[in-house]
Structures are given as C-alpha cells and as structure tokens.
Design an enzyme around this catalytic site. Structure first.
Site, PDB file in Angstrom:
ATOM      1  N   LYS A 164      38.293  50.229  44.182  1.00 16.18           N
ATOM      2  CA  LYS A 164      39.022  49.326  45.074  1.00 16.18           C
ATOM      3  C   LYS A 164      38.976  49.716  46.550  1.00 16.18           C
ATOM      4  O   LYS A 164      39.096  48.869  47.421  1.00 16.18           O
ATOM      5  CB  LYS A 164      40.481  49.225  44.634  1.00 16.18           C
ATOM      6  CG  LYS A 164      40.652  48.443  43.341  1.00 16.18           C
ATOM      7  CD  LYS A 164      42.124  48.103  43.121  1.00 16.18           C
ATOM      8  CE  LYS A 164      42.292  47.126  41.989  1.00 16.18           C
ATOM      9  NZ  LYS A 164      42.218  47.773  40.672  1.00 16.18           N
TER      10      LYS A 164
ATOM     11  N   GLU B 275      48.771  42.317  48.306  1.00 15.45           N
ATOM     12  CA  GLU B 275      49.550  42.225  47.077  1.00 15.45           C
ATOM     13  C   GLU B 275      49.129  43.395  46.203  1.00 15.45           C
ATOM     14  O   GLU B 275      48.032  43.920  46.356  1.00 15.45           O
ATOM     15  CB  GLU B 275      49.220  40.916  46.351  1.00 15.45           C
ATOM     16  CG  GLU B 275      47.975  40.966  45.433  1.00 15.45           C
ATOM     17  CD  GLU B 275      46.632  41.153  46.163  1.00 15.45           C
ATOM     18  OE1 GLU B 275      46.598  40.999  47.399  1.00 15.45           O
ATOM     19  OE2 GLU B 275      45.634  41.470  45.487  1.00 15.45           O
TER      20      GLU B 275
ATOM     21  N   SER C 136      35.030  52.275  36.367  1.00 14.00           N
ATOM     22  CA  SER C 136      35.657  51.773  37.598  1.00 14.00           C
ATOM     23  C   SER C 136      36.720  52.683  38.195  1.00 14.00           C
ATOM     24  O   SER C 136      36.959  52.651  39.392  1.00 14.00           O
ATOM     25  CB  SER C 136      36.244  50.384  37.339  1.00 14.00           C
ATOM     26  OG  SER C 136      37.122  50.417  36.229  1.00 14.00           O
TER      27      SER C 136
END
Ligand SMILES: *Cc1c(COP(=O)(O)O)cnc(C)c1O
Length: 390
Positions: free
Chosen positions: A84, A106, A372
C-alpha cells in the site's frame, strides 16, 4: 475504450459537487504523474525509502512439497509492511505538486491509513484519516501508529461503522475542502481517475517481477496469483503481464465461511453489477440493491465491491477469479510460517491457499504469488481463530 471505463465498468458516478475535484485530479494525473520529473522523484522514494525492488524469492520448501516452482514477490518487505505504501507515496507526491496542503484518507483495518500517514509525515502535509469506530476498536494498534505519525484519526459513527462508512465521510470532507485537500484513495476503486492512477503507482510490482524472473529462470511464469480486496496488489502484479497471453492471471477473493453461508466477500461468485462509491462494478447487494454486509477473516479483503478493471479482465477471460475459505487461509498461513519462516498477512495467505489447495492445476509450473504484506498485524486474529472464537 472510453477514458475512465474498462468495458462497461468504472466511470465517475458521483454527485455534481465532486466533479470539479475529479477534473482537477484528472488533469494532475495526466500532466504531473506522467512527467519525467515526477517519475524520477517517485522512483527515488520507492528505491531508498520503500526499499524497492522487493525480492522475488524462490520458496524451495513449499515448492518441493507441492510439486511446483513457486516464487513469492515480497511486498511484505516494503516499508510499513505491505504494497500500500507505493500508492500512498505516489498520491501524496502528486498532491504536493498540485499545491495541496492537506491529505485525507479512509481506512478499514488501518493499513492504508498507516501508509498514508507515513507518506504525509515524509512529505510534510497535514493528514486526517477517517475510520469506522468499530474498526478503531478492532485495530487499536494501527490507530496509535497513525497518531504517532502525526495524523488525526476521525472516528465514523454511522452505518456499520466500518470501511464503507469511512469512505462516505472522506468523500464528504473532500467536497467541502477541495481547494486545499487531496483524497488518497487506497485501492484501484472509486471514480476515474483513481483506478487508473492507483494502477500506475503499483504496477512497479509486476514490472520488477518480469525482470527478476527473466534473470532467474530466463522466461515468463505460467501463472501469477494474487488476493483481491479492492484489487490493487493484484492489479499491480497483473498489469504488466496482461499483454503476455500465455501467462495465466488468477485473482483470489475472500470466501469467508463459504458462499452458501452468505458470510464472505466474493464479489464475483456472489455479486451482481451495481454502482457503489463512484464506480460501476460487481457488488454484493440484496434484491433491492442494498449493499450487503461482508465477512472475511482478513480485514483487507472485507469489502462489498471490487476494482472495475478486474470486472473487465473477468468478462474478457484474461483473468480468472476464484475464492478460498477462512479455514483454508489459516492452513496456508501456517504452512508459510513453518515451511519458509515467513509470517504472511491473512490477505496474502488467500493467494497461497489457492495454490496449495490445487497442486495438480499447477503441477511442474512456474508460479508467482504476490505476497502483498506481512502478518504481524494478524497474529491476534489467528490466535483467536485457533481458539475457536472466530
Ligand atoms: C489492503 C491489503 C490488501 C487488499 O487490498 P488490495 O487493494 O486488493 O490489494 C491485500 N493485502 C494486504 C497485505 C493489504 O494490506
């Protein structure tokens, strides 16, 4: 294809008041992000701050056990522990170049909030993160982490008090403060240009993987497997492979306790086309079009809709979408811990679980799984699951 659409999916389904903000962002994306100066600065941060390129690791022990050749793309080794951060830094850099002073985001489990707070601290912008109060309780450590990084976490006490409610609040804030504020959306979802822009920031994953596998094996993989929440880590590794038709692309959704139980987040298995939070896509909804509650053992996959480009890849059969259940995910989590000494995120464990469950489908194949993120954040969940409390 029409700009902002992937087949019939995507678009900009937002209130009129948000259109100027999207137009401005679109302009920033097509001019700034694609400029040489931006690319140079962005790749500098990816290298020296995030730690790229991340390794492409041959998982020898699991490979031997399953009778395949399995490589792991180690996004768990990125700064802050998941893919991310790549998107967060890209968007905050863009915001800064667009002259914005304030960042909002968010977050569900808190991973995207932490990544955004990190990028905002690094680049010196004010940061507000919206988070459902239910999620704040479940993910207290990430709330503390964001606050340490100098962000303000605003609890959202509406709806189910989780991710979708946090997104609604962030959009509301953006409409009100659009002049000085950029909204850092956390995945390849939402109205155009987000799906395309986020894809561009994360596709470094697949580009590196192609280069690294070429060096190690002298060829392309037979299959690439990734978990799909909103779809950014999957799109990040899939995208550069799309043109190589011989490479199978497999996205793994959260099957929860099984599709038949209704407690899952498998949009392709259990959803229908709908419009949600700015985009047309597959959506888990009831007969009246109300968005359904979702469930997954991994917070990062627990979302009712999915990035629009994945719908297009599914319709055109360029990618295949499958799901695995929570119990299979825990098994894969344990396997990776014990066989390779790597504690994976429960999200990433979905991708491992699918390969583990279907060894004959991958027999003798060269497979890349996108790992990930790392699993430190999930330890309490795994312990509770083992005790039978989840
Ligand atoms: C957030 C998250 C995901 C799911 O998001 P995508 O946009 O689908 O990638 C997957 N893995 C990890 C480790 C995450 O933190």
């Amino acid at each position: 294809m029409k700009r902002g659409y992937f087949g019939g999916y995507g678009g900009q389904y937002v209130p009129e008041t948000l259109m100027p903000a999207l137009k401005e962002l679109e302009k920033g994306f097509y001019t700034i992000v694609r400029s040489r100066g931006f690319k140079r600065e962005f790749s500098g941060y990816l290298k020296d701050y995030v730690g790229r390129p991340t390794p492409l690791y041959f998982a020898g022990n699991i490979s031997k056990r399953l009778g395949i050749r399995l490589y792991l793309k180690r996004e768990d080794l990125c700064h802050t522990g998941a893919h991310k951060i790549n998107n967060a830094i890209g968007q905050v850099l863009l915001a800064k170049r667009m002259g914005k002073k304030r960042i909002i985001a968010e977050t569900g489990a808190g991973q995207h909030g932490v990544a955004t707070a990190t990028a905002a601290a690094l680049l010196g912008l004010e940061c507000v993160v919206y988070m459902g109060i239910e999620d704040m309780k479940r993910q207290a450590i990430n709330v503390t982490r964001m606050e340490m990084l100098g962000a303000e976490v605003r609890g959202v006490d509406a709806g189910s008090r989780t991710l979708k409610d946090a997104i609604n609040e962030a959009l509301r804030d953006w409409v009100t403060n659009v002049r000085d504020t950029h909204y850092v959306l956390g995945t390849v979802f939402g109205p155009h240009p987000y799906p395309t822009m986020v894809k561009e920031f994360v596709s470094v994953i697949g580009k590196e993987a192609i280069r690294q596998l070429k060096t190690k094996e002298g060829r392309l993989p037979d299959a690439v497997v990734a978990c799909v929440g909103g779809g950014s880590n999957a799109m990040g590794i899939f995208y550069p492979f799309i043109r190589y038709k011989e490479v199978g692309l497999i996205g793994v959704e959260a099957g929860g306790t099984g599709i038949e139980t209704g407690r899952h987040a498998a949009r392709f298995a259990g959803g229908r086309i709908g419009i949600f939070q700015g985009a047309k896509s597959y959506l888990l909804q009831d007969a009246n079009g109300q968005v359904l509650k979702t469930h997954s053992i991994s917070a990062g996959l627990d979302y009712a809709s999915v990035g629009p480009e994945h719908c297009y890849l599914k319709d055109t059969k360029r990618a295949e979408y499958v799901y695995v259940r929570d119990d299979e995910v825990i098994e894969a989590f344990n396997l990776l811990c014990q066989e390779e000494g790597i504690i994976p995120a429960l999200e990433s464990s979905h991708a491992i679980a699918y390969v583990m469950k279907n060894p004959s489908q991958f027999r003798e194949m060269l497979v890349i799984v996108n790992l990930s993120g790392r699993g430190d954040k999930d330890l309490a969940t795994v312990v509770e699951y083992m005790k039978g409390n989840i």
